[in-house]
Design a protein around this motif. Sequence first.
Motif, PDB file in Angstrom:
ATOM      1  N   LYS A  58       0.843  -1.129   0.017  1.00 49.00           N
ATOM      2  CA  LYS A  58      -0.030  -0.102   0.183  1.00 49.00           C
ATOM      3  C   LYS A  58       0.794   1.289  -0.026  1.00 49.00           C
ATOM      4  O   LYS A  58       0.738   2.336  -0.576  1.00 49.00           O
ATOM      5  N   ASN A  59       1.919   1.214   0.692  1.00 51.50           N
ATOM      6  CA  ASN A  59       2.911   2.602   0.788  1.00 51.50           C
ATOM      7  C   ASN A  59       3.709   2.359  -0.600  1.00 51.50           C
ATOM      8  O   ASN A  59       4.674   1.332  -0.482  1.00 51.50           O
ATOM      9  N   GLU A 100       6.257   3.912  -1.442  1.00 49.45           N
ATOM     10  CA  GLU A 100       7.849   4.548  -1.095  1.00 49.45           C
ATOM     11  C   GLU A 100       8.677   3.141  -0.737  1.00 49.45           C
ATOM     12  O   GLU A 100       8.338   2.293   0.047  1.00 49.45           O
ATOM     13  N   THR A 103       9.695   5.289  -5.802  1.00 51.73           N
ATOM     14  CA  THR A 103       8.289   5.138  -5.635  1.00 51.73           C
ATOM     15  C   THR A 103       7.874   4.008  -6.792  1.00 51.73           C
ATOM     16  O   THR A 103       8.144   4.184  -7.775  1.00 51.73           O
ATOM     17  N   LYS A 147       1.377   1.263  -8.426  1.00 54.54           N
ATOM     18  CA  LYS A 147       0.514   0.441  -7.837  1.00 54.54           C
ATOM     19  C   LYS A 147       0.485  -0.810  -8.632  1.00 54.54           C
ATOM     20  O   LYS A 147       0.429  -1.855  -8.014  1.00 54.54           O
ATOM     21  N   ARG A 156      12.193   5.109   8.735  1.00 56.42           N
ATOM     22  CA  ARG A 156      11.840   4.517   7.644  1.00 56.42           C
ATOM     23  C   ARG A 156      12.399   2.951   7.564  1.00 56.42           C
ATOM     24  O   ARG A 156      11.825   1.932   7.086  1.00 56.42           O
ATOM     25  N   GLN A 187      10.416  -0.437   7.522  1.00 58.47           N
ATOM     26  CA  GLN A 187      10.664  -1.333   6.232  1.00 58.47           C
ATOM     27  C   GLN A 187      10.961  -2.703   6.822  1.00 58.47           C
ATOM     28  O   GLN A 187      10.859  -3.760   6.201  1.00 58.47           O
ATOM     29  N   LYS A 215       3.354   5.735  14.421  1.00 60.31           N
ATOM     30  CA  LYS A 215       3.360   6.039  12.714  1.00 60.31           C
ATOM     31  C   LYS A 215       3.768   4.593  12.361  1.00 60.31           C
ATOM     32  O   LYS A 215       2.980   4.172  11.443  1.00 60.31           O
ATOM     33  N   TRP A 216       4.737   3.766  12.782  1.00 57.30           N
ATOM     34  CA  TRP A 216       4.948   2.341  12.543  1.00 57.30           C
ATOM     35  C   TRP A 216       3.689   1.792  12.611  1.00 57.30           C
ATOM     36  O   TRP A 216       3.293   0.682  11.737  1.00 57.30           O
ATOM     37  N   GLU A 240       1.181   2.273  10.040  1.00 60.98           N
ATOM     38  CA  GLU A 240       1.292   1.678   8.846  1.00 60.98           C
ATOM     39  C   GLU A 240       1.126   0.044   8.709  1.00 60.98           C
ATOM     40  O   GLU A 240       0.658  -0.450   7.877  1.00 60.98           O
ATOM     41  N   GLU A 290      -2.589  -0.488   8.690  1.00 61.37           N
ATOM     42  CA  GLU A 290      -3.278  -0.320   7.370  1.00 61.37           C
ATOM     43  C   GLU A 290      -2.960  -1.567   6.066  1.00 61.37           C
ATOM     44  O   GLU A 290      -3.673  -1.803   5.629  1.00 61.37           O
ATOM     45  N   GLU A 291      -1.580  -1.907   6.347  1.00 58.55           N
ATOM     46  CA  GLU A 291      -1.052  -2.937   5.278  1.00 58.55           C
ATOM     47  C   GLU A 291      -1.476  -4.180   5.844  1.00 58.55           C
ATOM     48  O   GLU A 291      -1.893  -5.388   5.024  1.00 58.55           O
TER      49      GLU A 291
END
Length: 629
Positions: A49-50, A52, A93, A96, A324, A328, A357-358, A361, A364-365
Amino acid sequence: MYIRLNVTFINLIMRKTLLTFILFITAVGMNAASKIDKIDPSFWYVGMKNPELQLMVYGKNISSCDVSVNYPGVHLSSIVKLESPNYLLVYLTLDKDVKAGNIELTFTQGNKKEIKYYELKTRAKKGAERIGFDSSDVLYMLMPDRFANGNAANDNDKALSPSTVDRKDPNARHGGDLAGIEKHLDYFNELGITALWFTPVLENSMTGGSYHGYATTNYYNVDPRFGTNNEYKNLIDKAHNKGLKIVMDMIFNHCGSEHPWLKDMPSHDWFNSPDYEKNFVQTNFKLTPHVDPYSSDYDFKTMNDGWFVRSMPDLNQRNPHVLRYLIQNSFWWIEFAGIDGIRMDTYPYADFDGMAKWMKEINEEYPNFNVVGESWVTEPAYTAYWQKDSKLAAPRNSNLKTVMDFSFYDKINQAKNEESTEDWKGLNRIYNNFVYDYLYPNPLSVMAFLDNHDTNRFLEDGNDIAELKQAVTLLLTIPRIPQLYYGTEIMMNGRKNVSDGYVRKDFPGGWAGDAQNAFTREGRTPIQNEIFDYISKLLHWRKDNAVISEGTMKHFIPQNGIYVYVRSFEGKAAMVILNGTNKEQVLPIKHYNEVLNNATTGKDIISEKNIDLTKDITLNPKQSMIIEL
């Protein structure tokens, strides 16, 4: 003639000097030329989904390179050159609909070029298909180095510290590994647990007690003394085939002092307190400044930015590149190895916003995944503050689904030594612990435990089987996610009065030549088999039992040291009765009519006897009952 000869001689000398200088400069330039040593992560996945992707490129003078990308659907977002010339961050980047394949990355330095092909893989599952642990599970926590040695060939490694094993030293490496765990997967099924939580398995090249794994020196490699990345993945696949989930222990707060980042800091703000050699700041280990309305800035900074110990440098999650990288890394292990959950060490010591924030994410994923965070404070209000959607933390939100119930741990370990029926001692402490469940957004997503690798074992130096049975009965029937510490099922004991190694002993039978093999019924003593059978019976009864994993709870204020509570779900119920005293007690059944629902009989799943619920129940000292109504 004399003058002309000297001029010629001087010209010759000058030409030789110039040629030598040019050769010297060329040699220096060649020595200074970049060379890519590695890229983290070594590969990535399409369909996230992200969009980056951060690539951390390591190499001598790599920051002097320009980078270009040639692959459909992949775009170069930015290049970040850090203070150290030996790192380069490349941000890409991904569209999708980008396809799996090899991205062509060209690194250019002057007229020199180096091409690297970076692989994008297809995901094995969609994010929503990753199912984490929950209240239907029971986690079995073990230390790979202390559980079983399945491959003696990987015990010693000259490239890592310490390079050898020594089972006589409680703080040395003992040689346990992933192969040893894999060898005993059927043991876990026999016992009845549903998930395994290993202490960290990543490379930990450290002097001293590196066996525990909490000072990571490579975030993308399993420690070779445990096995390989593929062996870890294969172990997880085999565990899944046997119905077992795997929870990975991670540490974002700190790494190990032998990590390349500390030897060559990417930037001055990569770590907190980077001038540690001149001005070392250790955390005050006081987590209260997070919630204390009167906390000083000094106390908060010391807690948040101080190092855990000198051998564990404190990472700065406020640095977006550090954060980040860590985010990841967690995604990579979920995708590559197929882990079913994460236990995050020292959760409140890291930056709140970075960790939130982690977790956002992650949620969401992987909406059905789960992470449990360690927050070692024994007040329920503190623990509840850290759970996702807590009103206590509003308007902030940790997004952390599961927290660890250190209050229950604290209360059960006090109660075990108390025979008093006073209303603040014994099982009254347990009752009072659950009174505060109104503080939690989701009590069923709180992890409870009797002990772990950082505490005295529940039995300490004793062998009180009745006390242990009652504690396990509580643990496996309350509205929590239970966690058992390895060896509890065979009554392993120990205190930290000398060192942590005494509560992290080897599981008997895990090494060739052990005098006892507690993995087998024949190898266990009669009392060990008694407690093993007791725990196993409860675990198998609990499995797929929605009354316990999803049911509501109603409890009664303990009377005469007897604690009673009922778990109910869709017309089914289980009544738990615990005599917390060392004497025979009579339970007046009429006090509990509201939860009996006119039932006249029930079956005690522990004794397998039918219980007449029209009469008072006589309880033996420390007796536990679970009556299905």
